[in-house]
Design a protein around this motif. Structure first.
Motif, PDB file in Angstrom:
ATOM      1  N   ASN A  49       0.650  -0.804  -0.255  1.00 61.63           N
ATOM      2  CA  ASN A  49       0.368  -0.009   0.534  1.00 61.63           C
ATOM      3  C   ASN A  49       0.992   1.296  -0.195  1.00 61.63           C
ATOM      4  N   PHE A  50       0.743   1.900  -1.222  1.00 62.78           N
ATOM      5  CA  PHE A  50       1.473   3.383  -1.086  1.00 62.78           C
ATOM      6  C   PHE A  50       0.824   3.988  -1.034  1.00 62.78           C
ATOM      7  N   GLY A  51      -0.445   4.541  -0.343  1.00 59.49           N
ATOM      8  CA  GLY A  51      -1.457   5.893  -0.764  1.00 59.49           C
ATOM      9  C   GLY A  51      -2.435   5.507  -1.744  1.00 59.49           C
ATOM     10  N   TRP A  52      -1.922   6.114  -2.853  1.00 62.11           N
ATOM     11  CA  TRP A  52      -1.795   5.534  -4.630  1.00 62.11           C
ATOM     12  C   TRP A  52      -2.533   4.388  -5.520  1.00 62.11           C
ATOM     13  N   LEU A  53      -1.495   3.727  -4.310  1.00 67.41           N
ATOM     14  CA  LEU A  53      -1.943   2.080  -5.030  1.00 67.41           C
ATOM     15  C   LEU A  53      -2.108   1.014  -3.625  1.00 67.41           C
ATOM     16  N   ASP A  89      -3.933  -8.023  -7.615  1.00 66.67           N
ATOM     17  CA  ASP A  89      -5.526  -6.848  -7.414  1.00 66.67           C
ATOM     18  C   ASP A  89      -5.117  -5.810  -7.141  1.00 66.67           C
ATOM     19  N   ASP A  90      -5.057  -4.700  -7.961  1.00 62.11           N
ATOM     20  CA  ASP A  90      -4.547  -3.177  -7.968  1.00 62.11           C
ATOM     21  C   ASP A  90      -5.900  -2.259  -7.508  1.00 62.11           C
ATOM     22  N   SER A  91      -5.755  -1.410  -6.695  1.00 66.46           N
ATOM     23  CA  SER A  91      -6.532  -0.345  -6.785  1.00 66.46           C
ATOM     24  C   SER A  91      -5.812   0.513  -6.806  1.00 66.46           C
ATOM     25  N   VAL A  92      -6.382   1.744  -7.617  1.00 66.26           N
ATOM     26  CA  VAL A  92      -5.207   3.007  -7.827  1.00 66.26           C
ATOM     27  C   VAL A  92      -6.603   4.189  -8.440  1.00 66.26           C
ATOM     28  N   ALA A  93      -5.769   4.857  -7.773  1.00 66.90           N
ATOM     29  CA  ALA A  93      -6.627   6.237  -6.830  1.00 66.90           C
ATOM     30  C   ALA A  93      -6.371   7.274  -7.897  1.00 66.90           C
ATOM     31  N   PRO A  94      -7.751   7.755  -7.992  1.00 69.76           N
ATOM     32  CA  PRO A  94      -8.184   8.841  -9.314  1.00 69.76           C
ATOM     33  C   PRO A  94      -6.534  10.010  -9.594  1.00 69.76           C
ATOM     34  N   GLY A  95      -6.991   9.695 -10.789  1.00 69.90           N
ATOM     35  CA  GLY A  95      -5.619  10.311 -11.794  1.00 69.90           C
ATOM     36  C   GLY A  95      -3.891   9.983 -11.137  1.00 69.90           C
ATOM     37  N   ALA A  96      -4.358   8.640  -9.982  1.00 69.12           N
ATOM     38  CA  ALA A  96      -2.106   8.619 -10.322  1.00 69.12           C
ATOM     39  C   ALA A  96      -2.405   7.377 -10.974  1.00 69.12           C
TER      40      ALA A  96
END
Length: 231
Positions: free
Chosen positions: A14-18, A45-52
Motif C-alpha cells: 500500500n503506497f497510498g495511491w496504490l 489485485d490493484d486499486s489505483v487512486a484517481p489520476g494516479a
C-alpha cells in the motif's frame, strides 16, 4: 488435488495511491511457498487512486494481461499504442525483446480497480505485441487467450489458456482437464465451490492431478472467475 489460498493470506503493498494484493511473490512481498504456479507468475489485485498510476517502466520476456474490473486505464507504450481500457476489457501486452509503458487511472475523480497478470512465455526475444478486447459477460466459459489466437482470442506466447467463467445463481458447469495439465482459479466476484472448497472474492485455488472438476455457484448472485489452464 485442490490447494486453496484465501484472499486474506495474500501479500499486501500500500503506497497510498496504490493498494495492491499479491497472490504470488512480487516486489517487496516474498514468500517461497508462493512464487507462481506453472507458467503463471503474477496476479496482482490493484486499486489505483484517481489520476494516479504507474509511470513509464520497462518489461522483457513476459506476457502481461490487464483485466479492468472498475474504472478505466490510460495506457501508453514505446510501440506507439495509446489506448484507454474501460471496465470489462482485457489487454495482453507481449513484452518480448523489450517494451516500456505507463498505466494511469484515466479518471481524475473515480477509482480504478484491475487485475494485473503475468505469464511467462515459452519463447524469448519475441517482437513486442499489443492486443485488447472486450469478451462480454456471457454465462458459461468464455475463452479469452490461447496459444494460437483462434476464434478471436488473444494470442499468448505460452501453451496456456485463459478463460472467463460466469455462473448464474444456483448453477454449475463441468470442466475437463487434460493429462499433465494444471489449473489455477482466481475468484473475481461472487462465490464458487470446487468439491468441498469454497472460494470468495480474491481467493485462489491450484488444481493438480485432476481430470474433471465441477464448478458450482451456490449463491443467489452471479459468480465470476478466471480459469488458467497451464502446462
Amino acid at each position: 488435488m485442490i490447494n486453496l489460498r484465501h484472499a486474506s493470506e495474500r501479500g499486501i503493498a500500500n503506497f497510498g495511491w496504490l493498494d495492491s494484493k499479491h497472490s504470488f511473490s512480487f516486489g517487496s512481498y516474498y514468500d517461497p511457498q508462493h512464487m507462481g504456479f506453472s507458467a503463471l507468475r503474477v496476479i496482482n489485485d490493484d486499486s489505483v487512486a484517481p489520476g494516479a498510476g504507474f509511470a513509464t517502466h520497462g518489461h522483457r520476456d513476459m506476457e502481461i494481461i490487464s483485466y479492468v474490473l472498475k474504472g478505466s486505464i490510460s495506457h501508453k507504450d514505446s510501440e506507439g499504442n495509446i489506448e484507454v481500457l474501460p471496465a470489462g476489457e482485457f489487454q495482453l501486452m507481449s513484452a518480448g525483446s523489450g517494451i516500456s509503458h505507463s498505466e494511469y487511472n484515466a479518471s481524475a475523480t473515480e477509482p480504478l480497480k484491475f487485475l494485473q497478470i503475468w505469464i511467462q512465455p515459452n519463447t524469448l526475444d519475441n517482437v513486442p505485441e499489443y492486443q485488447q478486447k472486450n469478451f462480454g459477460q456471457q454465462v458459461g466459459l468464455t475463452t479469452i487467450a490461447t496459444p494460437t489466437g483462434e476464434n478471436g482470442t488473444l494470442q499468448l506466447k505460452q501453451n496456456a489458456t485463459l478463460s472467463q467463467l460466469i455462473l448464474a445463481p444456483q448453477s454449475e458447469i463441468t470442466y475437463k482437464i487434460a493429462d499433465n495439465r494444471k489449473v489455477y482459479v482466481h475468484q473475481v466476484s461472487g462465490e464458487l465451490c470446487i468439491e468441498d472448497k469454497q472460494l470468495k472474492i480474491g481467493d485462489g485455488a491450484k488444481l493438480t492431478d485432476m481430470t474433471t472438476v465441477t464448478f458450482v455457484n451456490p449463491s443467489d448472485t452471479r459468480s465470476t472467475a478466471l480459469i488458467f489452464n497451464l502446462p
